[in-house]
Write a protein that holds these residues in place. Structure first.
Motif, PDB file in Angstrom:
ATOM      1  N   LEU A   1       0.841  -1.091   0.100  1.00  0.00           N
ATOM      2  CA  LEU A   1       0.044  -0.385  -0.086  1.00  0.00           C
ATOM      3  C   LEU A   1       0.852   1.068  -0.288  1.00  0.00           C
ATOM      4  CD1 LEU A   1      -2.293  -1.320   2.531  1.00  0.00           C
ATOM      5  CD2 LEU A   1      -3.044  -0.766  -0.019  1.00  0.00           C
TER       6      LEU A   1
ATOM      7  N   GLU B   1       3.632   1.902   2.981  1.00  0.00           N
ATOM      8  CA  GLU B   1       4.007   0.414   3.324  1.00  0.00           C
ATOM      9  C   GLU B   1       5.456   0.653   3.398  1.00  0.00           C
ATOM     10  OE1 GLU B   1       1.246  -2.314   4.826  1.00  0.00           O
ATOM     11  OE2 GLU B   1       1.561  -2.434   2.669  1.00  0.00           O
TER      12      GLU B   1
ATOM     13  N   TYR C   1      -5.488   4.761   3.345  1.00  0.00           N
ATOM     14  CA  TYR C   1      -4.491   3.638   3.084  1.00  0.00           C
ATOM     15  C   TYR C   1      -4.184   2.765   4.611  1.00  0.00           C
ATOM     16  CZ  TYR C   1      -4.104   4.151  -1.568  1.00  0.00           C
ATOM     17  OH  TYR C   1      -4.516   4.556  -3.153  1.00  0.00           O
TER      18      TYR C   1
ATOM     19  N   ALA D   1      -5.703   0.539   6.200  1.00  0.00           N
ATOM     20  CA  ALA D   1      -6.276  -0.503   5.213  1.00  0.00           C
ATOM     21  C   ALA D   1      -4.712  -1.550   5.846  1.00  0.00           C
ATOM     22  CB  ALA D   1      -5.807  -0.571   4.181  1.00  0.00           C
ATOM     23  N   ALA D   2      -3.120  -0.564   5.975  1.00  0.00           N
ATOM     24  CA  ALA D   2      -2.136  -1.212   6.707  1.00  0.00           C
ATOM     25  C   ALA D   2      -2.203  -1.735   8.031  1.00  0.00           C
ATOM     26  CB  ALA D   2      -1.693   0.432   6.822  1.00  0.00           C
TER      27      ALA D   2
ATOM     28  N   PRO E   1      -4.927 -10.595   1.947  1.00  0.00           N
ATOM     29  CA  PRO E   1      -4.751  -9.999   0.482  1.00  0.00           C
ATOM     30  C   PRO E   1      -5.661  -9.366  -0.401  1.00  0.00           C
ATOM     31  CG  PRO E   1      -3.104 -11.722   1.290  1.00  0.00           C
ATOM     32  CD  PRO E   1      -4.155 -11.978   2.269  1.00  0.00           C
TER      33      PRO E   1
ATOM     34  N   ASP F   1      -8.440  -8.535   1.059  1.00  0.00           N
ATOM     35  CA  ASP F   1      -9.124  -7.244   1.213  1.00  0.00           C
ATOM     36  C   ASP F   1      -8.456  -6.250   0.928  1.00  0.00           C
ATOM     37  OD1 ASP F   1     -11.310  -8.336   1.214  1.00  0.00           O
ATOM     38  OD2 ASP F   1     -10.820  -9.330   3.628  1.00  0.00           O
ATOM     39  N   ARG F   2      -7.270  -6.174   0.999  1.00  0.00           N
ATOM     40  CA  ARG F   2      -5.888  -5.313   0.948  1.00  0.00           C
ATOM     41  C   ARG F   2      -6.224  -4.953  -0.392  1.00  0.00           C
ATOM     42  NH1 ARG F   2      -1.690  -4.100   4.143  1.00  0.00           N
ATOM     43  NH2 ARG F   2       0.026  -4.353   3.094  1.00  0.00           N
ATOM     44  N   GLN F   3      -6.394  -5.513  -1.747  1.00  0.00           N
ATOM     45  CA  GLN F   3      -6.211  -5.458  -2.778  1.00  0.00           C
ATOM     46  C   GLN F   3      -7.580  -4.482  -2.979  1.00  0.00           C
ATOM     47  OE1 GLN F   3      -3.278  -5.672  -4.448  1.00  0.00           O
ATOM     48  NE2 GLN F   3      -5.163  -4.871  -6.663  1.00  0.00           N
TER      49      GLN F   3
ATOM     50  N   ARG G   1     -12.565   3.197  -0.030  1.00  0.00           N
ATOM     51  CA  ARG G   1     -11.832   2.417   0.885  1.00  0.00           C
ATOM     52  C   ARG G   1     -12.086   2.371   2.064  1.00  0.00           C
ATOM     53  NH1 ARG G   1      -8.192   5.775  -0.835  1.00  0.00           N
ATOM     54  NH2 ARG G   1      -7.964   4.326  -3.094  1.00  0.00           N
TER      55      ARG G   1
ATOM     56  N   LEU H   1     -13.269  -1.316   3.486  1.00  0.00           N
ATOM     57  CA  LEU H   1     -12.692  -2.220   4.485  1.00  0.00           C
ATOM     58  C   LEU H   1     -13.687  -2.101   5.643  1.00  0.00           C
ATOM     59  CD1 LEU H   1     -10.027   0.535   4.935  1.00  0.00           C
ATOM     60  CD2 LEU H   1      -9.728  -1.666   4.194  1.00  0.00           C
TER      61      LEU H   1
END
Length: 227
Positions: free
Chosen positions: A30, A33, A182, A185-186, A192, A194-196, A207, A211
């Motif tokens: 992300l 990160e 972001y 999300a981190a 992965p 859900d992060r995508q 976003r 989430l």
């Protein structure tokens, strides 16, 4: 290797569509990160050498492998990823490298190119669209994260896990809505896929919705496992 003459390959710091090396991974990077990589496969050794030859920006794109493996090629890749800027290179014996990178900007693949000598694509930066006030969504997400942690701790105790996973801290978040989404999300305990989905959301408010859905699904799964 010789540096390509076309200035478009110099990295995603330029406007419009650019040609950029791509590193497919089994994880999602992300923006904001940090990323550490051990490089040993010959095609990615070539990628690192090209990215650090001083004739181009020290960066490459990272995309999630939707199906397949990191080693050997032939994987199916997602179309949305993140620019990774190399911040440290440690050369190891036997043509290996250790990299430290930082996710900078989101990118969107326009066209995949030949994988020789390493995966490449024509891509463009994809900044967030304008989002709406996220105060209510953020408050709801905090409540859900607390609920998920409570359920996870109960599951850990029931199954004799001595140290349940720590609660995700949703404090001290950035003021900028995009950076904040972001960062959420981190920090959240999501996988992965859900992060995508979060990375691929068109704006910060979308976003947060993605989430929220991911955490709701995790809560439902944990409640089922506790039945």
């Amino acid at each position: 290797m010789n540096a390509p003459d076309d200035a478009r390959v110099r990295g995603c710091g330029h406007a419009g569509t650019v040609e950029i090396p791509i590193f497919p991974l089994g994880a999602v990077l992300l923006p904001g990160e940090s990323l550490s990589l051990q490089i040993f496969e010959p095609r990615y050794v070539a990628l690192v050498r090209d990215c650090t030859d001083g004739r181009r920006e020290p960066e490459f794109g990272v995309v999630l492998i939707a199906r397949g493996h990191e080693v050997g090629g032939g994987e199916v890749r997602t179309e949305v990823g993140t620019v990774a800027r190399i911040t440290e290179v440690i050369e190891l014996p036997d043509s290996r490298y250790r990299l430290r990178c930082k996710g900078t900007e989101r990118l969107r693949i326009e066209k995949w190119l030949d994988d020789a000598p390493y995966p490449r694509a024509e891509a463009e930066l994809w900044p967030d669209g304008p989002g709406t006030d996220d105060a209510a969504s953020l408050a709801g997400l905090r409540e859900r994260a607390d609920r998920l942690h409570t359920l996870t701790a109960q599951f850990a105790r029931r199954n004799g896990i001595r140290r349940p996973p720590p609660s995700a801290s949703l404090d001290d978040l950035p003021a900028d809505p995009t950076a904040r989404s972001y960062e959420l999300a981190a920090r959240l305990p999501i996988g992965p896929t859900d992060r995508q989905a979060a990375l691929s959301a068109p704006d910060s408010s979308s976003r947060l919705t993605a989430l929220t859905t991911a955490v709701d699904d995790a809560i439902a799964m944990m409640e089922f496992r506790l039945l």
